[in-house]
Design a protein around this motif. Sequence first.
Motif, PDB file in Angstrom:
ATOM      1  N   PRO A   1      -0.795 -25.309  13.806  1.00  0.00           N
ATOM      2  CA  PRO A   1       0.141 -24.295  13.324  1.00  0.00           C
ATOM      3  C   PRO A   1       0.037 -23.000  14.113  1.00  0.00           C
ATOM      4  N   LEU A   2       1.074 -22.214  14.031  1.00  0.00           N
ATOM      5  CA  LEU A   2       1.082 -20.904  14.664  1.00  0.00           C
ATOM      6  C   LEU A   2      -0.087 -20.068  14.154  1.00  0.00           C
ATOM      7  N   THR A   3      -0.724 -19.342  15.040  1.00  0.00           N
ATOM      8  CA  THR A   3      -1.795 -18.442  14.636  1.00  0.00           C
ATOM      9  C   THR A   3      -1.195 -17.113  14.168  1.00  0.00           C
ATOM     10  N   TRP A   4      -1.518 -16.718  12.959  1.00  0.00           N
ATOM     11  CA  TRP A   4      -1.055 -15.433  12.458  1.00  0.00           C
ATOM     12  C   TRP A   4      -2.238 -14.674  11.876  1.00  0.00           C
ATOM     13  N   SER A   5      -2.051 -13.399  11.677  1.00  0.00           N
ATOM     14  CA  SER A   5      -3.095 -12.604  11.040  1.00  0.00           C
ATOM     15  C   SER A   5      -2.483 -11.349  10.444  1.00  0.00           C
ATOM     16  N   VAL A   6      -2.655 -11.176   9.152  1.00  0.00           N
ATOM     17  CA  VAL A   6      -2.303  -9.932   8.471  1.00  0.00           C
ATOM     18  C   VAL A   6      -3.539  -9.535   7.677  1.00  0.00           C
ATOM     19  N   VAL A   7      -4.201  -8.474   8.088  1.00  0.00           N
ATOM     20  CA  VAL A   7      -5.462  -8.077   7.463  1.00  0.00           C
ATOM     21  C   VAL A   7      -5.346  -6.639   6.963  1.00  0.00           C
ATOM     22  N   PRO A   8      -4.815  -6.428   5.754  1.00  0.00           N
ATOM     23  CA  PRO A   8      -4.774  -5.074   5.197  1.00  0.00           C
ATOM     24  C   PRO A   8      -6.165  -4.600   4.798  1.00  0.00           C
ATOM     25  N   GLN A   9      -6.363  -3.302   4.859  1.00  0.00           N
ATOM     26  CA  GLN A   9      -7.652  -2.713   4.508  1.00  0.00           C
ATOM     27  C   GLN A   9      -7.718  -2.285   3.046  1.00  0.00           C
ATOM     28  N   CYS A  10      -6.582  -2.359   2.336  1.00  0.00           N
ATOM     29  CA  CYS A  10      -6.535  -2.093   0.896  1.00  0.00           C
ATOM     30  C   CYS A  10      -6.246  -3.398   0.164  1.00  0.00           C
ATOM     31  N   VAL A  11      -6.967  -3.647  -0.910  1.00  0.00           N
ATOM     32  CA  VAL A  11      -6.723  -4.811  -1.752  1.00  0.00           C
ATOM     33  C   VAL A  11      -6.408  -4.337  -3.165  1.00  0.00           C
ATOM     34  N   ILE A  12      -5.293  -4.813  -3.723  1.00  0.00           N
ATOM     35  CA  ILE A  12      -4.965  -4.576  -5.128  1.00  0.00           C
ATOM     36  C   ILE A  12      -4.815  -5.942  -5.783  1.00  0.00           C
ATOM     37  N   ARG A  13      -5.652  -6.223  -6.761  1.00  0.00           N
ATOM     38  CA  ARG A  13      -5.620  -7.565  -7.335  1.00  0.00           C
ATOM     39  C   ARG A  13      -5.834  -7.553  -8.842  1.00  0.00           C
ATOM     40  N   ARG A  14      -5.420  -8.657  -9.466  1.00  0.00           N
ATOM     41  CA  ARG A  14      -5.698  -8.857 -10.880  1.00  0.00           C
ATOM     42  C   ARG A  14      -7.151  -9.281 -11.059  1.00  0.00           C
ATOM     43  N   ASN A  15      -7.767  -8.797 -12.118  1.00  0.00           N
ATOM     44  CA  ASN A  15      -9.128  -9.190 -12.426  1.00  0.00           C
ATOM     45  C   ASN A  15      -9.117 -10.584 -13.060  1.00  0.00           C
ATOM     46  N   SER A  65       3.684  -0.928   2.275  1.00  0.00           N
ATOM     47  CA  SER A  65       3.111  -1.525   3.479  1.00  0.00           C
ATOM     48  C   SER A  65       1.590  -1.526   3.448  1.00  0.00           C
ATOM     49  N   ASP A  66       1.011  -2.448   4.219  1.00  0.00           N
ATOM     50  CA  ASP A  66      -0.412  -2.440   4.560  1.00  0.00           C
ATOM     51  C   ASP A  66      -1.348  -2.628   3.365  1.00  0.00           C
ATOM     52  N   ILE A  67      -0.918  -3.469   2.404  1.00  0.00           N
ATOM     53  CA  ILE A  67      -1.708  -3.717   1.199  1.00  0.00           C
ATOM     54  C   ILE A  67      -1.821  -5.228   0.981  1.00  0.00           C
ATOM     55  N   ASP A  68      -2.991  -5.656   0.550  1.00  0.00           N
ATOM     56  CA  ASP A  68      -3.254  -7.046   0.191  1.00  0.00           C
ATOM     57  C   ASP A  68      -3.128  -7.173  -1.326  1.00  0.00           C
ATOM     58  N   PHE A  69      -2.057  -7.847  -1.794  1.00  0.00           N
ATOM     59  CA  PHE A  69      -1.803  -8.032  -3.220  1.00  0.00           C
ATOM     60  C   PHE A  69      -2.265  -9.432  -3.639  1.00  0.00           C
ATOM     61  N   ARG A  70      -3.041  -9.502  -4.716  1.00  0.00           N
ATOM     62  CA  ARG A  70      -3.536 -10.797  -5.180  1.00  0.00           C
ATOM     63  C   ARG A  70      -3.448 -10.896  -6.700  1.00  0.00           C
ATOM     64  N   SER A  71      -3.032 -12.060  -7.157  1.00  0.00           N
ATOM     65  CA  SER A  71      -3.124 -12.362  -8.578  1.00  0.00           C
ATOM     66  C   SER A  71      -4.449 -13.066  -8.838  1.00  0.00           C
ATOM     67  N   LYS A  72      -4.590 -13.674 -10.001  1.00  0.00           N
ATOM     68  CA  LYS A  72      -5.770 -14.469 -10.299  1.00  0.00           C
ATOM     69  C   LYS A  72      -5.741 -15.779  -9.513  1.00  0.00           C
ATOM     70  N   ILE A  73      -6.896 -16.338  -9.267  1.00  0.00           N
ATOM     71  CA  ILE A  73      -6.988 -17.587  -8.515  1.00  0.00           C
ATOM     72  C   ILE A  73      -6.250 -18.692  -9.270  1.00  0.00           C
ATOM     73  N   PRO A  74      -5.350 -19.414  -8.612  1.00  0.00           N
ATOM     74  CA  PRO A  74      -4.520 -20.404  -9.314  1.00  0.00           C
ATOM     75  C   PRO A  74      -5.258 -21.693  -9.635  1.00  0.00           C
ATOM     76  N   SER A  75      -4.886 -22.277 -10.765  1.00  0.00           N
ATOM     77  CA  SER A  75      -5.374 -23.599 -11.121  1.00  0.00           C
ATOM     78  C   SER A  75      -4.776 -24.650 -10.188  1.00  0.00           C
ATOM     79  N   VAL A  76      -5.523 -25.706  -9.955  1.00  0.00           N
ATOM     80  CA  VAL A  76      -5.008 -26.807  -9.140  1.00  0.00           C
ATOM     81  C   VAL A  76      -4.729 -28.049  -9.983  1.00  0.00           C
TER      82      VAL A  76
END
Length: 469
Positions: A80-94, A123-134
């Motif tokens: 696959p294509l190599t990509w990289s997005v590495v924000p220095q701020c993380v906002i996530r759900r606990n 811009s420039d933020i890493d947004f995350r929810s809770k880890i998803p069930s599989v």
Amino acid sequence: MAIVYIPLVDPGTDGNIIPKLQDAYDLCNPLNYNIILLPPKYYYAYGTATNTCKNVELRCSTLAVNTWSDFTNDYLTGNPLTWSVVPQCVIRRNESTSDASLEAVSIIENIINSTSPCGIKISDIDFRSKIPSVNGNVTAGIPAADGLSLAVDYGIRFNGCVDYQVTRCKFSWFGDAAIIVKHDDYIVRGLIYKNHFEKNAKGVDGAGAGYGIAVSGLDLNYDTNAGFGTSNFNFFENNSSSMHRHWAAAGGCGRYNARHNYVENGGSVTNYSSSQSFDAHGGRFDTPGSGNYFPSRVISISNNKIITTKYYDGTPINNNNGHDLIERAIYTKECEARVYNNIIAGSRFSVAIGIENYGIISTAYPIPYTMGYESGISGGSGNPNGSAGDSYYWNNNCLVNDAGNGAGYAQAFYNFYPSNLLNGRDYHLTDPGETEYTYPHPLRDDLVVIPPIITTGIRTHQTRIFHTR
């Protein structure tokens, strides 16, 4: 317009950024250009921060490292294509936050309700929810045996915003959509570019959603002006993504133009079911304004690379005909569409068309609000009056790396309703000769200065040059 920096108070020991971010939003003045800078830290988000002010930019004070290279016409699905997005701020759900409190809730909501430019940029933020069930199944009501999240939530929501922008962000693990957009039925402008989307889906069924980006109109008016070649779309450019039920989807008069994106395994997040990377819902004719009365209105999908490396049960494509391929990469149901120049591998069909709810709509020609509807009204079945309202599909490649299912099996185009949607009347497999809207989009901030070369990336078959912003 004065540029004003809005202070953001440190959230303290619990790391909850939402109250402090809400305070900053409340200080914004639409007569200024307001910039809220997040220090590069790891934040939690309990609840939602709502912005109702125009001209607000929210970003990390340190720009994300974002590498991107245009792809060539190769079909090596294992590389696959190599990509990289590495924000220095993380906002996530606990992880301790209950799923129930997150249902249909976004981390950030922008409510402007205007048909003039809103001046909103994130811009420039890493947004995350809770880890998803599989292993949980939201649709069937089967709980998550692994104890992980089945919350059907959002990352960012835009309501009535025109000329919004999202760039250099990363989105992971949201159950409904990483970004959801509700726009006017007639005036539609927005730009999402150079972001990365990673598995925004929950459970084995993707919660019946599982979108990277989902858009819809007010779902009250069928606009007869398609607007191809204009800025009147939600534009998705040069993004990368992996593992979604649909990476991009629309419904209820929704409009999007997706171009030059890299989508990997966009329809294979679910086990034992098949979806598509790009989707356009058909009309469901339930209640006007619900988001599913009218079909998606206008869709343009071009110059994307859509690679599927897995069968839909999650096992790698490996010339074993005991497994099943993803059915299609792109599925535009009913809407007026332009789909062309896409590089596609690993699905049974590259592009497919169909009808959403065949049993509840008239089968007489022309079918209301379906491709070819306008030409059918004006010209009748014997004289469809040229291309008014018709869809066009051309130059979409298709390759399946599977000797069992792939040999004589892959097709670039498939029509699920050939007795209702006719080639040469409702759709065409030719280039209409229209002019595409300016690419890259003029609003992009990475057009101001040519990004410096930072490194070279070496793959098994070629060398690429990456840039950063």
